[in-house]
Design an enzyme around this catalytic site. Structure first.
Site, PDB file in Angstrom:
ATOM      1  N   LEU A  86       1.120  -1.027   0.380  1.00 19.35           N
ATOM      2  CA  LEU A  86      -0.234  -0.304  -0.707  1.00 19.35           C
ATOM      3  C   LEU A  86       1.043   1.152  -0.283  1.00 19.35           C
ATOM      4  O   LEU A  86       0.349   2.343  -0.783  1.00 19.35           O
ATOM      5  CB  LEU A  86      -1.313   0.239   1.593  1.00 19.35           C
ATOM      6  CG  LEU A  86      -2.209  -1.166   1.446  1.00 19.35           C
ATOM      7  CD1 LEU A  86      -2.728  -1.288   2.590  1.00 19.35           C
ATOM      8  CD2 LEU A  86      -3.082  -0.360   0.242  1.00 19.35           C
ATOM      9  N   GLY A  90       9.794   6.141   6.437  1.00 26.07           N
ATOM     10  CA  GLY A  90      10.780   5.518   6.381  1.00 26.07           C
ATOM     11  C   GLY A  90      10.528   4.781   7.530  1.00 26.07           C
ATOM     12  O   GLY A  90      11.543   4.570   8.408  1.00 26.07           O
ATOM     13  N   PHE A  91       9.422   4.588   8.080  1.00 27.30           N
ATOM     14  CA  PHE A  91       9.504   3.356   9.219  1.00 27.30           C
ATOM     15  C   PHE A  91       9.212   2.008   8.716  1.00 27.30           C
ATOM     16  O   PHE A  91       9.491   1.237   9.249  1.00 27.30           O
ATOM     17  CB  PHE A  91       7.891   3.630   9.206  1.00 27.30           C
ATOM     18  CG  PHE A  91       6.389   3.369   9.208  1.00 27.30           C
ATOM     19  CD1 PHE A  91       6.346   2.680   7.594  1.00 27.30           C
ATOM     20  CD2 PHE A  91       6.418   5.541   8.466  1.00 27.30           C
ATOM     21  CE1 PHE A  91       5.149   2.566   7.212  1.00 27.30           C
ATOM     22  CE2 PHE A  91       5.418   5.392   7.615  1.00 27.30           C
ATOM     23  CZ  PHE A  91       4.631   3.892   7.034  1.00 27.30           C
ATOM     24  N   GLY A  92       9.190   1.760   7.516  1.00 22.99           N
ATOM     25  CA  GLY A  92       9.201   0.888   6.796  1.00 22.99           C
ATOM     26  C   GLY A  92       7.619   0.431   5.816  1.00 22.99           C
ATOM     27  O   GLY A  92       7.568   1.743   4.743  1.00 22.99           O
ATOM     28  N   ARG A  93       7.041  -0.827   5.708  1.00 26.02           N
ATOM     29  CA  ARG A  93       6.335  -0.922   4.486  1.00 26.02           C
ATOM     30  C   ARG A  93       4.819  -1.054   4.746  1.00 26.02           C
ATOM     31  O   ARG A  93       4.860  -1.759   6.192  1.00 26.02           O
ATOM     32  CB  ARG A  93       6.951  -1.402   3.085  1.00 26.02           C
ATOM     33  CG  ARG A  93       7.894  -1.410   2.724  1.00 26.02           C
ATOM     34  CD  ARG A  93       7.895  -2.811   1.430  1.00 26.02           C
ATOM     35  NE  ARG A  93       9.373  -2.598   0.922  1.00 26.02           N
ATOM     36  CZ  ARG A  93       9.597  -2.265  -0.272  1.00 26.02           C
ATOM     37  NH1 ARG A  93       9.112  -4.378  -0.055  1.00 26.02           N
ATOM     38  NH2 ARG A  93      11.106  -1.928  -0.479  1.00 26.02           N
ATOM     39  N   VAL A  94       3.401  -0.699   4.193  1.00 28.74           N
ATOM     40  CA  VAL A  94       2.266  -1.571   4.890  1.00 28.74           C
ATOM     41  C   VAL A  94       1.485  -2.276   3.951  1.00 28.74           C
ATOM     42  O   VAL A  94       1.998  -1.486   2.276  1.00 28.74           O
ATOM     43  CB  VAL A  94       1.721   0.213   4.784  1.00 28.74           C
ATOM     44  CG1 VAL A  94       0.558  -0.825   5.939  1.00 28.74           C
ATOM     45  CG2 VAL A  94       2.383   1.060   6.119  1.00 28.74           C
ATOM     46  N   ASP A 206       2.575  14.012  16.120  1.00 28.90           N
ATOM     47  CA  ASP A 206       3.135  14.164  14.740  1.00 28.90           C
ATOM     48  C   ASP A 206       1.492  13.897  13.671  1.00 28.90           C
ATOM     49  O   ASP A 206       1.342  12.983  12.455  1.00 28.90           O
ATOM     50  CB  ASP A 206       3.578  12.679  14.561  1.00 28.90           C
ATOM     51  CG  ASP A 206       4.251  12.233  12.882  1.00 28.90           C
ATOM     52  OD1 ASP A 206       4.811  13.599  11.896  1.00 28.90           O
ATOM     53  OD2 ASP A 206       4.519  11.538  12.174  1.00 28.90           O
TER      54      ASP A 206
END
Length: 491
Positions: A86, A90-94, A206
């Site tokens: 999706l 910076g945190f990763g993938r969804v 945030d």
């Protein structure tokens, strides 16, 4: 994070356990005592011991969120296939996935070398497990197998607000005015829950358009709580922390000093609300130098109401209520004041935006530009006046030089508010006759007079009805004191 201070509920109902539905207005009664034993561990490398990263309540029991195995989530996402992706950051993938029961979910797989470490992972699991509201995303569960860190959310089919505001493909219909106000009001309610219902209050830290997810009917929910902080308690006015967040959304006092308050979130909300109104990005490097920062571009325009129509998103193609635009910009400007103390509390913003969202606009109605609407003092919008009357009664403001500078405006507003809240007066002189009446310039003077009187009578009836709405809202809420002044709505 070695210790997570007491986190209780402002609501009466106890949250449902497991990954079930969330109850609006309630939060968990339990208190969280500890989420880990070593601060350096939680911020540093990943620990292979799964139990070290399972959030627990004060009794040492795992919290309610469901625990998934990595194998289960790999199966749900077809082994994290590319066509299930999706988005990423910076945190990763969804990824989009489907659980064994057929439920659609969004699986966030944290990058082991990314920006969101174990501390943020734990905070997000804790926050979303203990906070339950219709405008907060529903955390279904998490996975902490070995060095894997995954979060499982309800699937939000319409994506993020950012997807519907910026870089829209030509074949995609832009958000209409009514939907934008609905999204703003819903997002504000989610923030209000964090600030006013959670005990102690939670500072989101945030708030941005990419963190507002949209469900069916464009129902907004706040997501990504990895940076959330518990607010000040007792006599403390702020919490001090390292500066985190997203450039373009951070409040100036937080960016400069690291001092965080709920008003820092209000500033960030103002940026997102301005994005909704203007269609511009918070930071856009493709714009000319003076227009790259949305707030810096908007500040001088706030002082000249004649330029307000030019601030509206061009994709709206003029399909918005002129008075509603003025009111919305007044709310945004108040949220974006440089001094934190002079910004409204989010509860006041919710009241104003709930009113704006209730004033549905027919997109087939052409925009009518009143000559006096943009330039005369009588054209002051009611939302701005509502905030101003609370500010004028503040002891700090009454002693300020700005009060003397406003001159007769002060007594005018005090008289207007008194009549509005008491339900007396004609309505026209209650500060609610913001739409001036332009008489017909055709036909006889008598005919023109009759048209003006009829139009003013209609305006009076509308003003009285809306005055009652504002009066009821103000009586039901304890308006906070605010220091300072807001020159842009006084000009």
């Amino acid at each position: 994070m070695g210790c997570f201070p007491c986190f209780g509920s402002g609501g009466k109902g106890e949250a449902k356990k497991g990954g079930g539905g969330r109850k609006d207005g309630g939060s968990a009664d339990r208190r969280v005592a500890r989420v880990g034993s070593d601060k350096s561990k939680s911020q540093g490398g990943l620990d292979s011991r799964k139990d070290a990263f399972i959030p627990r309540d004060a009794n040492g029991q795992p919290i309610a969120a469901h625990t998934f195995t990595f194998r289960e989530l790999a199966a749900a996402t077809k082994n994290f296939r590319q066509d299930c992706l999706l988005g990423e950051g910076g945190f990763g993938r969804v990824y989009k996935g489907h659980l064994e029961n057929g439920q659609a979910v969004a699986v966030k797989q944290l990058d082991r070398n990314g920006l969101q470490g174990n501390r943020e992972f734990l905070v997000e699991v804790l926050m979303l497990s203990l906070l339950h509201h219709d405008n907060l995303v529903n955390l279904i569960g998490y996975c902490a197998d070995g060095d894997q860190r995954l979060l499982v959310y309800e699937f939000m089919p319409l994506g993020s607000l950012e997807d519907h505001l910026h870089d829209i493909p030509p074949d995609k219909e832009p958000l209409d005015w009514n939907t934008r106000m609905k999204i703003a009001a819903g997002a504000a309610k989610g923030l209000e829950f964090l600030h006013d219902k959670a005990n102690p209050p939670v500072i989101y830290r945030d708030f941005k358009s990419s963190n507002i997810l949209l469900g069916e009917g464009y129902h907004p929910k706040l997501s990504d709580f990895g940076l959330a902080k518990l607010g000040p308690v007792g006599d403390k006015t702020h919490v001090s922390t390292r500066v985190m967040g997203t450039y373009g959304y951070c409040a100036p006092e937080y960016a400069m000093t690291g001092q965080l308050t709920v008003k820092s979130d209000v500033y960030s909300f103002g940026v997102v609300f301005l994005e909704l109104i203007t269609g511009r990005k918070a930071i856009d490097n493709t714009k000319p130098l003076g227009e790259q920062n949305l707030v810096a571009w908007a500040r001088p325009l706030f002082k000249d109401r004649r330029k307000f129509p030019k601030m509206a998103d061009p994709l709206l193609a003029g399909r918005f209520p002129m008075r509603g635009l003025y009111q919305a910009l007044a709310v945004a400007a108040m949220c974006l004041q440089e001094q934190a103390a002079t910004r409204p509390f989010i509860g006041d913003v919710v009241t104003a935006l709930s009113y704006l969202a209730s004033q549905t606009y027919d997109p087939n109605t052409p925009v009518q530009h009143s000559r006096s609407n943009a330039s005369t003092p009588r054209a002051r919008n009611r939302v701005g006046a509502n905030f101003d009357q609370r500010r004028l009664h503040s002891p700090n403001h009454q002693q300020s030089p700005d009060l003397r500078k406003e001159g007769t405006t002060t007594s005018k507003y005090e008289a207007e508010v008194s009549r509005t809240n008491s339900g007396s007066g004609s309505g026209r002189r209650a500060g609610l006759d913001s739409m001036d009446v332009t008489g017909s310039q055709m036909g006889s003077p008598a005919h023109a007079g009759r048209k003006r009187e009829s139009s003013r009578s209609t305006d009076r009836q509308r003003a009285v009805a809306e005055a009652k709405t504002w009066g009821e809202n103000s009586r039901e809420r304890k308006w906070p004191n605010a220091r300072g002044s807001f020159d842009s709505t006084n000009e």
